[in-house]
Design a protein around this motif. Structure first.
Motif, PDB file in Angstrom:
ATOM      1  N   GLY A 181     -37.499  49.245   4.839  1.00  0.00           N
ATOM      2  CA  GLY A 181     -38.223  50.058   3.870  1.00  0.00           C
ATOM      3  C   GLY A 181     -37.674  49.910   2.463  1.00  0.00           C
TER       4      GLY A 181
ATOM      5  N   THR B  74     -44.233  48.657   0.870  1.00  0.00           N
ATOM      6  CA  THR B  74     -43.438  49.672   1.566  1.00  0.00           C
ATOM      7  C   THR B  74     -42.267  49.072   2.322  1.00  0.00           C
TER       8      THR B  74
ATOM      9  N   ARG C 281     -46.244  56.239   3.420  1.00  0.00           N
ATOM     10  CA  ARG C 281     -45.536  54.956   3.491  1.00  0.00           C
ATOM     11  C   ARG C 281     -45.374  54.483   4.930  1.00  0.00           C
ATOM     12  N   ARG C 282     -45.297  55.426   5.860  1.00  0.00           N
ATOM     13  CA  ARG C 282     -45.158  55.021   7.264  1.00  0.00           C
ATOM     14  C   ARG C 282     -46.398  54.293   7.770  1.00  0.00           C
TER      15      ARG C 282
END
Length: 325
Positions: free
Chosen positions: A241, A264, A22-23
């Motif tokens: 997020g 995300t 997700r980063r």
């Protein structure tokens, strides 16, 4: 190998999702009903995360090109193998040339077909799940089409192994996880970060409204139709997020529940979040169906996963015994 004979839009290969990316702006993806996928794999003796097919448009047909074991879980549906009925939450042994046909569910949205050894497609960023928007994972990053041939992992059809048994579905076996009452599915939520931005009257409407899942819903998110949850003045927020289950409220006031293919990050205020123990139930809700929300504490949300985990552990232990008979 299996060959796809009939597949409408949006049927894809999924496992339990892509963790840790997700980063990089890569959503989790994975099965909308992870309990069904893990349950099908448990029936076969696979790892919980083995890739299978998420079927959400019907009819769906495939041909086995070699002997293989398979299981069908998820929505309550009608299917046949070589013309012989196959029950929901059941595993069977198929022979080369057998055709598996799956019809529209009587209840629920998604059927999961899992196979002994799992589907042998490449792992991308730690997962075999299809990411449609990015175009990777699964089979060439796309939905399944007639003529596709997909390899299956190690065979589990050796003589002496039993593959003709089933399990009680989770909405029957797990206490408190029953089907919709009066055609309304009740989902448990916790408050999220911007809950207190909304006036008390709006908060009350959120909990009291019977929401309809819009036809504009998909694996990315469920759009809800019902009362409007509008703020007295627009709130501009930096993107932050988000994860599957988060309920965001855009300026129009109609909530969106983020699902498996959710972005995300996003900038809409977060009203609440579906607890993990109920995400699989939400994943089986069809567009046009109705849901209501009830608030639970963090402690209750954590405790709610215990019956789900116990169900999968019992299913796996029982299936291991049956296959050895």
């Amino acid at each position: 190998m299996i060959e796809i004979l009939t597949s409408a839009a949006f049927n894809t290969i999924q496992d339990l999702g892509r963790r840790g990316a997700r980063r990089f702006g890569v959503s989790t993806s994975g099965a909308m009903d992870p309990i069904a996928l893990a349950g099908g794999n448990a029936l076969l003796g696979n790892d919980d995360n083995a890739a299978g097919i998420e079927i959400q448009t019907f009819p769906f047909r495939l041909r086995f090109q070699a002997d293989a074991a398979f299981a069908l879980t998820g929505a309550d549906h009608i299917s046949t193998l070589a013309g012989s009925p196959v029950g929901s939450w059941w595993c069977r042994r198929a022979r080369a040339g057998d055709i598996l046909a799956i019809e529209t569910p009587r209840r629920g949205a998604r059927v999961y077909a899992t196979f002994g050894g799992g589907l042998d497609v490449p792992s991308v960023l730690g997962s075999r799940s299809t990411h449609l928007r990015a175009g990777f994972g699964g089979l060439e990053g796309r939905t399944l089409q007639a003529g596709d041939v997909i390899p299956v992992g190690r065979r589990l059809c050796e003589a002496g192994r039993r593959f003709d048994f089933g399990a009680a579905p989770p909405d029957v076996a797990i206490a408190g996880a029953g089907s919709a009452v009066d055609r309304v599915l009740r989902i448990r939520l916790m408050r999220a970060g911007e809950y207190d931005l909304f006036p008390e009257a709006v908060q009350a409407r959120f909990w009291s409204t019977t929401w309809k899942i819009s036809a504009r819903s998909d694996r990315g998110g469920y759009r809800l139709a019902g009362d409007k949850l509008t703020l007295d003045a627009p709130v501009e927020m930096r993107s932050h997020g988000v994860v599957p289950g988060v309920v965001q409220v855009p300026p129009g006031g109609e909530p969106i529940i983020q699902m498996s293919d959710a972005n995300t990050a996003g900038g809409y205020p977060k009203m609440a979040a579906v607890i993990q123990a109920d995400l699989w139930r939400l994943g089986q809700a069809t567009p046009g169906s109705f849901i209501t929300f009830s608030e639970v504490s963090y402690r209750d949300a954590v405790a709610a996963m215990a019956p789900v985990n116990d169900y999968l552990a019992r299913l796996r232990a029982t299936a291991d015994l049956y296959r050895a008979l």
